[in-house]
Design a protein around this motif. Structure first.
Motif, PDB file in Angstrom:
ATOM      1  N   THR A   6       0.896  -1.149  -0.037  1.00 19.70           N
ATOM      2  CA  THR A   6      -0.004  -0.116  -0.103  1.00 19.70           C
ATOM      3  C   THR A   6       0.806   1.321   0.010  1.00 19.70           C
ATOM      4  O   THR A   6       1.786   1.489   0.805  1.00 19.70           O
ATOM      5  CB  THR A   6      -1.010   0.096   1.237  1.00 19.70           C
ATOM      6  OG1 THR A   6      -1.760  -1.012   1.255  1.00 19.70           O
ATOM      7  CG2 THR A   6      -1.795   1.137   1.304  1.00 19.70           C
ATOM      8  N   SER A   7       0.680   2.113  -0.981  1.00 15.06           N
ATOM      9  CA  SER A   7       1.296   3.388  -1.089  1.00 15.06           C
ATOM     10  C   SER A   7       0.542   4.678  -0.876  1.00 15.06           C
ATOM     11  O   SER A   7      -0.538   4.509  -1.507  1.00 15.06           O
ATOM     12  CB  SER A   7       1.982   3.431  -2.572  1.00 15.06           C
ATOM     13  OG  SER A   7       2.677   4.521  -2.496  1.00 15.06           O
ATOM     14  N   THR A   8       0.854   5.461  -0.109  1.00 13.67           N
ATOM     15  CA  THR A   8       0.097   6.566   0.304  1.00 13.67           C
ATOM     16  C   THR A   8       0.806   7.972   0.126  1.00 13.67           C
ATOM     17  O   THR A   8       1.865   7.912   0.472  1.00 13.67           O
ATOM     18  CB  THR A   8      -0.510   6.414   1.815  1.00 13.67           C
ATOM     19  OG1 THR A   8      -1.096   5.454   1.924  1.00 13.67           O
ATOM     20  CG2 THR A   8      -1.212   7.712   2.170  1.00 13.67           C
ATOM     21  N   THR A  10       0.644  12.167   0.578  1.00 15.79           N
ATOM     22  CA  THR A  10       0.170  13.210   1.156  1.00 15.79           C
ATOM     23  C   THR A  10       0.693  14.461   0.787  1.00 15.79           C
ATOM     24  O   THR A  10       1.787  14.518   0.786  1.00 15.79           O
ATOM     25  CB  THR A  10       0.314  13.149   2.735  1.00 15.79           C
ATOM     26  OG1 THR A  10      -0.267  11.802   3.186  1.00 15.79           O
ATOM     27  CG2 THR A  10      -0.582  14.262   3.690  1.00 15.79           C
ATOM     28  N   GLN A  16      -4.882  13.232   0.917  1.00 14.85           N
ATOM     29  CA  GLN A  16      -3.968  11.907   0.612  1.00 14.85           C
ATOM     30  C   GLN A  16      -4.753  11.224  -0.454  1.00 14.85           C
ATOM     31  O   GLN A  16      -6.016  11.128  -0.769  1.00 14.85           O
ATOM     32  CB  GLN A  16      -4.193  10.964   1.989  1.00 14.85           C
ATOM     33  CG  GLN A  16      -3.178  11.558   3.305  1.00 14.85           C
ATOM     34  CD  GLN A  16      -3.443  10.494   4.264  1.00 14.85           C
ATOM     35  OE1 GLN A  16      -4.411   9.555   4.465  1.00 14.85           O
ATOM     36  NE2 GLN A  16      -2.441  10.551   5.212  1.00 14.85           N
ATOM     37  N   SER A  17      -3.955  10.351  -0.961  1.00 14.35           N
ATOM     38  CA  SER A  17      -4.305   9.409  -1.699  1.00 14.35           C
ATOM     39  C   SER A  17      -3.526   7.935  -1.594  1.00 14.35           C
ATOM     40  O   SER A  17      -2.219   8.203  -1.687  1.00 14.35           O
ATOM     41  CB  SER A  17      -4.159   9.917  -3.528  1.00 14.35           C
ATOM     42  OG  SER A  17      -4.459   9.047  -4.367  1.00 14.35           O
ATOM     43  N   SER A  18      -4.099   6.957  -2.046  1.00  9.74           N
ATOM     44  CA  SER A  18      -3.711   5.763  -1.686  1.00  9.74           C
ATOM     45  C   SER A  18      -3.872   4.774  -2.834  1.00  9.74           C
ATOM     46  O   SER A  18      -4.652   4.909  -3.542  1.00  9.74           O
ATOM     47  CB  SER A  18      -3.844   5.019  -0.231  1.00  9.74           C
ATOM     48  OG  SER A  18      -4.047   5.697   0.707  1.00  9.74           O
TER      49      SER A  18
END
Length: 106
Positions: A6-8, A10, A16-18
């Motif tokens: 999982t890559s997040t 900010t 934020q976007s994941s």
């Protein structure tokens, strides 16, 4: 094996976007065997065989490697020449084999 990542991200405003993705690794490299050269030894007088010991090892990118020697080290070998087959198998099922001989002279 397979790993979920999982890559997040900010930004400065706190938005934020994941995203999630999987990474799958495959082991298709066979192990490598370290083996002895052909062995020549002598039986004791009046004895039709000799006890023979030898060392083998295997290396692989997978830490779990099984080595089978047939006949095994520490076996009695009869007078004459006997082939020894070594087979190394890693945790992914990849195998490699090698043969050498043990010659017992009277």
């Amino acid at each position: 094996g397979t790993t979920i990542v999982t890559s997040t991200a900010t930004d400065a405003a706190g938005n934020q976007s994941s995203c999630r993705f999987t990474v799958t690794g495959f082991d298709n490299q066979p192990p490598s065997i370290t083996y002895p050269a052909n062995i020549v030894t002598f039986a004791d007088p009046g004895v039709p065989s000799a006890l023979v010991n030898f060392n083998v090892a295997a290396i692989d990118n997978c830490p779990s490697v099984t080595i089978v020697a047939n006949p095994a080290s520490g076996s009695n070998f009869p007078i004459g020449t006997t082939p020894v087959t070594l087979t190394a198998t890693d945790g992914a099922g990849n195998t490699t084999s090698y043969r050498f001989t043990v010659t017992v002279k009277p």
